[in-house]
Design a protein around this motif. Sequence first.
Motif, PDB file in Angstrom:
ATOM      1  N   TYR A  74      16.313   6.190   4.521  1.00  0.00           N
ATOM      2  CA  TYR A  74      15.917   5.175   3.552  1.00  0.00           C
ATOM      3  C   TYR A  74      16.827   3.967   3.684  1.00  0.00           C
ATOM      4  O   TYR A  74      18.004   4.093   4.031  1.00  0.00           O
ATOM      5  CB  TYR A  74      16.023   5.714   2.114  1.00  0.00           C
ATOM      6  CG  TYR A  74      14.964   6.735   1.794  1.00  0.00           C
ATOM      7  CD1 TYR A  74      13.658   6.344   1.518  1.00  0.00           C
ATOM      8  CD2 TYR A  74      15.268   8.086   1.785  1.00  0.00           C
ATOM      9  CE1 TYR A  74      12.678   7.278   1.228  1.00  0.00           C
ATOM     10  CE2 TYR A  74      14.298   9.035   1.499  1.00  0.00           C
ATOM     11  CZ  TYR A  74      13.009   8.625   1.232  1.00  0.00           C
ATOM     12  OH  TYR A  74      12.045   9.550   0.957  1.00  0.00           O
ATOM     13  N   ASN A  75      16.268   2.801   3.400  1.00  0.00           N
ATOM     14  CA  ASN A  75      17.055   1.575   3.319  1.00  0.00           C
ATOM     15  C   ASN A  75      16.920   1.053   1.891  1.00  0.00           C
ATOM     16  O   ASN A  75      15.809   0.950   1.363  1.00  0.00           O
ATOM     17  CB  ASN A  75      16.548   0.526   4.309  1.00  0.00           C
ATOM     18  CG  ASN A  75      17.430  -0.705   4.289  1.00  0.00           C
ATOM     19  OD1 ASN A  75      18.630  -0.622   4.494  1.00  0.00           O
ATOM     20  ND2 ASN A  75      16.840  -1.851   4.024  1.00  0.00           N
ATOM     21  N   PHE A  76      18.043   0.775   1.255  1.00  0.00           N
ATOM     22  CA  PHE A  76      18.074   0.298  -0.121  1.00  0.00           C
ATOM     23  C   PHE A  76      18.747  -1.066  -0.109  1.00  0.00           C
ATOM     24  O   PHE A  76      19.965  -1.158   0.051  1.00  0.00           O
ATOM     25  CB  PHE A  76      18.839   1.301  -0.986  1.00  0.00           C
ATOM     26  CG  PHE A  76      18.744   1.046  -2.455  1.00  0.00           C
ATOM     27  CD1 PHE A  76      17.549   1.196  -3.130  1.00  0.00           C
ATOM     28  CD2 PHE A  76      19.864   0.682  -3.173  1.00  0.00           C
ATOM     29  CE1 PHE A  76      17.464   0.978  -4.501  1.00  0.00           C
ATOM     30  CE2 PHE A  76      19.802   0.465  -4.541  1.00  0.00           C
ATOM     31  CZ  PHE A  76      18.594   0.613  -5.206  1.00  0.00           C
ATOM     32  N   ARG A  77      17.969  -2.116  -0.242  1.00  0.00           N
ATOM     33  CA  ARG A  77      18.480  -3.493  -0.234  1.00  0.00           C
ATOM     34  C   ARG A  77      18.534  -3.959  -1.684  1.00  0.00           C
ATOM     35  O   ARG A  77      17.508  -4.119  -2.334  1.00  0.00           O
ATOM     36  CB  ARG A  77      17.565  -4.386   0.592  1.00  0.00           C
ATOM     37  CG  ARG A  77      17.949  -5.840   0.587  1.00  0.00           C
ATOM     38  CD  ARG A  77      19.036  -6.089   1.593  1.00  0.00           C
ATOM     39  NE  ARG A  77      19.339  -7.517   1.664  1.00  0.00           N
ATOM     40  CZ  ARG A  77      20.443  -7.977   2.160  1.00  0.00           C
ATOM     41  NH1 ARG A  77      21.336  -7.159   2.658  1.00  0.00           N
ATOM     42  NH2 ARG A  77      20.680  -9.256   2.192  1.00  0.00           N
ATOM     43  N   SER A  78      19.742  -4.171  -2.189  1.00  0.00           N
ATOM     44  CA  SER A  78      19.939  -4.516  -3.592  1.00  0.00           C
ATOM     45  C   SER A  78      20.516  -5.920  -3.732  1.00  0.00           C
ATOM     46  O   SER A  78      21.342  -6.353  -2.922  1.00  0.00           O
ATOM     47  CB  SER A  78      20.906  -3.505  -4.230  1.00  0.00           C
ATOM     48  OG  SER A  78      21.203  -3.864  -5.558  1.00  0.00           O
ATOM     49  N   HIS A  79      20.068  -6.595  -4.787  1.00  0.00           N
ATOM     50  CA  HIS A  79      20.570  -7.919  -5.154  1.00  0.00           C
ATOM     51  C   HIS A  79      21.001  -7.851  -6.618  1.00  0.00           C
ATOM     52  O   HIS A  79      20.179  -7.537  -7.486  1.00  0.00           O
ATOM     53  CB  HIS A  79      19.467  -8.980  -5.025  1.00  0.00           C
ATOM     54  CG  HIS A  79      18.872  -9.046  -3.662  1.00  0.00           C
ATOM     55  ND1 HIS A  79      19.257  -9.975  -2.731  1.00  0.00           N
ATOM     56  CD2 HIS A  79      17.922  -8.296  -3.064  1.00  0.00           C
ATOM     57  CE1 HIS A  79      18.569  -9.796  -1.628  1.00  0.00           C
ATOM     58  NE2 HIS A  79      17.747  -8.782  -1.800  1.00  0.00           N
ATOM     59  N   ALA A  80      22.268  -8.147  -6.898  1.00  0.00           N
ATOM     60  CA  ALA A  80      22.755  -8.107  -8.282  1.00  0.00           C
ATOM     61  C   ALA A  80      24.050  -8.880  -8.403  1.00  0.00           C
ATOM     62  O   ALA A  80      24.915  -8.806  -7.519  1.00  0.00           O
ATOM     63  CB  ALA A  80      22.977  -6.669  -8.738  1.00  0.00           C
ATOM     64  N   MET A  81      24.175  -9.611  -9.479  1.00  0.00           N
ATOM     65  CA  MET A  81      25.416 -10.282  -9.850  1.00  0.00           C
ATOM     66  C   MET A  81      25.969 -11.171  -8.725  1.00  0.00           C
ATOM     67  O   MET A  81      27.167 -11.209  -8.475  1.00  0.00           O
ATOM     68  CB  MET A  81      26.443  -9.248 -10.310  1.00  0.00           C
ATOM     69  CG  MET A  81      25.940  -8.445 -11.502  1.00  0.00           C
ATOM     70  SD  MET A  81      27.006  -7.101 -12.023  1.00  0.00           S
ATOM     71  CE  MET A  81      28.447  -7.977 -12.563  1.00  0.00           C
ATOM     72  N   GLY A  82      25.072 -11.860  -8.025  1.00  0.00           N
ATOM     73  CA  GLY A  82      25.490 -12.763  -6.963  1.00  0.00           C
ATOM     74  C   GLY A  82      25.764 -12.104  -5.630  1.00  0.00           C
ATOM     75  O   GLY A  82      26.167 -12.765  -4.678  1.00  0.00           O
TER      76      GLY A  82
ATOM     77  N   ASP B 234       0.817  -1.215   0.000  1.00  0.00           N
ATOM     78  CA  ASP B 234       0.000   0.000   0.000  1.00  0.00           C
ATOM     79  C   ASP B 234       0.850   1.265   0.000  1.00  0.00           C
ATOM     80  O   ASP B 234       0.491   2.276   0.596  1.00  0.00           O
ATOM     81  CB  ASP B 234      -0.971  -0.011   1.184  1.00  0.00           C
ATOM     82  CG  ASP B 234      -2.124   0.970   1.006  1.00  0.00           C
ATOM     83  OD1 ASP B 234      -2.475   1.281  -0.153  1.00  0.00           O
ATOM     84  OD2 ASP B 234      -2.657   1.434   2.030  1.00  0.00           O
ATOM     85  N   GLY B 235       2.007   1.200  -0.660  1.00  0.00           N
ATOM     86  CA  GLY B 235       2.869   2.377  -0.785  1.00  0.00           C
ATOM     87  C   GLY B 235       3.940   2.507   0.281  1.00  0.00           C
ATOM     88  O   GLY B 235       4.682   3.478   0.294  1.00  0.00           O
ATOM     89  N   ALA B 236       4.060   1.511   1.170  1.00  0.00           N
ATOM     90  CA  ALA B 236       5.059   1.590   2.246  1.00  0.00           C
ATOM     91  C   ALA B 236       6.452   1.192   1.776  1.00  0.00           C
ATOM     92  O   ALA B 236       7.447   1.558   2.411  1.00  0.00           O
ATOM     93  CB  ALA B 236       4.641   0.727   3.432  1.00  0.00           C
ATOM     94  N   ILE B 237       6.560   0.445   0.670  1.00  0.00           N
ATOM     95  CA  ILE B 237       7.864   0.087   0.101  1.00  0.00           C
ATOM     96  C   ILE B 237       7.796   0.229  -1.412  1.00  0.00           C
ATOM     97  O   ILE B 237       6.714   0.345  -1.993  1.00  0.00           O
ATOM     98  CB  ILE B 237       8.316  -1.352   0.467  1.00  0.00           C
ATOM     99  CG1 ILE B 237       7.404  -2.399  -0.165  1.00  0.00           C
ATOM    100  CG2 ILE B 237       8.405  -1.531   1.970  1.00  0.00           C
ATOM    101  CD1 ILE B 237       7.913  -3.819  -0.033  1.00  0.00           C
TER     102      ILE B 237
ATOM    103  N   ASP C   1      13.101   3.518   7.042  1.00  0.00           N
ATOM    104  CA  ASP C   1      13.307   3.008   8.389  1.00  0.00           C
ATOM    105  C   ASP C   1      12.889   4.115   9.361  1.00  0.00           C
ATOM    106  O   ASP C   1      13.572   5.127   9.490  1.00  0.00           O
ATOM    107  CB  ASP C   1      14.779   2.637   8.598  1.00  0.00           C
ATOM    108  CG  ASP C   1      15.035   1.959   9.925  1.00  0.00           C
ATOM    109  OD1 ASP C   1      14.450   2.386  10.954  1.00  0.00           O
ATOM    110  OD2 ASP C   1      15.833   1.009   9.955  1.00  0.00           O
ATOM    111  N   VAL C   2      11.745   3.905  10.011  1.00  0.00           N
ATOM    112  CA  VAL C   2      11.184   4.929  10.889  1.00  0.00           C
ATOM    113  C   VAL C   2      12.122   5.222  12.058  1.00  0.00           C
ATOM    114  O   VAL C   2      12.319   6.385  12.426  1.00  0.00           O
ATOM    115  CB  VAL C   2       9.784   4.509  11.400  1.00  0.00           C
ATOM    116  CG1 VAL C   2       9.226   5.522  12.386  1.00  0.00           C
ATOM    117  CG2 VAL C   2       8.833   4.322  10.222  1.00  0.00           C
ATOM    118  N   GLN C   3      12.729   4.182  12.646  1.00  0.00           N
ATOM    119  CA  GLN C   3      13.609   4.394  13.795  1.00  0.00           C
ATOM    120  C   GLN C   3      14.861   5.184  13.407  1.00  0.00           C
ATOM    121  O   GLN C   3      15.288   6.073  14.128  1.00  0.00           O
ATOM    122  CB  GLN C   3      14.015   3.054  14.438  1.00  0.00           C
ATOM    123  CG  GLN C   3      12.923   2.414  15.273  1.00  0.00           C
ATOM    124  CD  GLN C   3      11.787   1.819  14.431  1.00  0.00           C
ATOM    125  OE1 GLN C   3      12.002   1.325  13.337  1.00  0.00           O
ATOM    126  NE2 GLN C   3      10.578   1.890  14.946  1.00  0.00           N
TER     127      GLN C   3
END
Length: 181
Positions: free
Chosen positions: A114-122, A80-83, A108-110
């Motif tokens: 912003y938190n940016f969790r990335s997955h790429a190239m292993g 609902d727009g939270a992420i 991250d409210v605390q």
Amino acid sequence: MKRSLPMLCALVLAISPVVGLQAAEPQQAFNPQPLIAAQKDAMAPLSFMDGTWRGEARTTGMDGKQHVGTQTERVGPLLDGAIKLIEGRGYMADGSTAFNAFAVLSWDVQKQAYNFRSHAMGHAGDFKFNRTDDGFAWEIPAGPMTMRYTATIKDGTWHEVGERIIEGQPPVRFFEMTLKR
């Protein structure tokens, strides 16, 4: 034995106020709505990223050789727009996938960040992400260097550059893409 159990219970009830034992008080119900509202509020200004984007990408290897391909970015909200979810794909001229990345962007409210969790190239990691007036920037620490990506999104065009940064040296551009929604 049957008589001693009721006597034991009566004794416990009689002495419990004396030793500080009290009946459990009802717990307050956790209300997640303020946290969710804060997440949505932080993500709302990034709605300019949403959509399906496509265009040209240029990558320069460590050997100086340049590669040109097609890049796509699919971006949209969930919860609902939270992420926000982001999937990037790079294609070779023959249509094969040369690059594929996936990221989850959240607030991250605390930490009030912003938190940016990335997955790429292993690889996967949590990286520094900053919203700018007309886009965003994020960084990947890579040993003695930092890889910084800076995007500008306006007038239906997403322009992003990637630079290798080594302290004491000028940034070296190794990636550039220009996409249209």
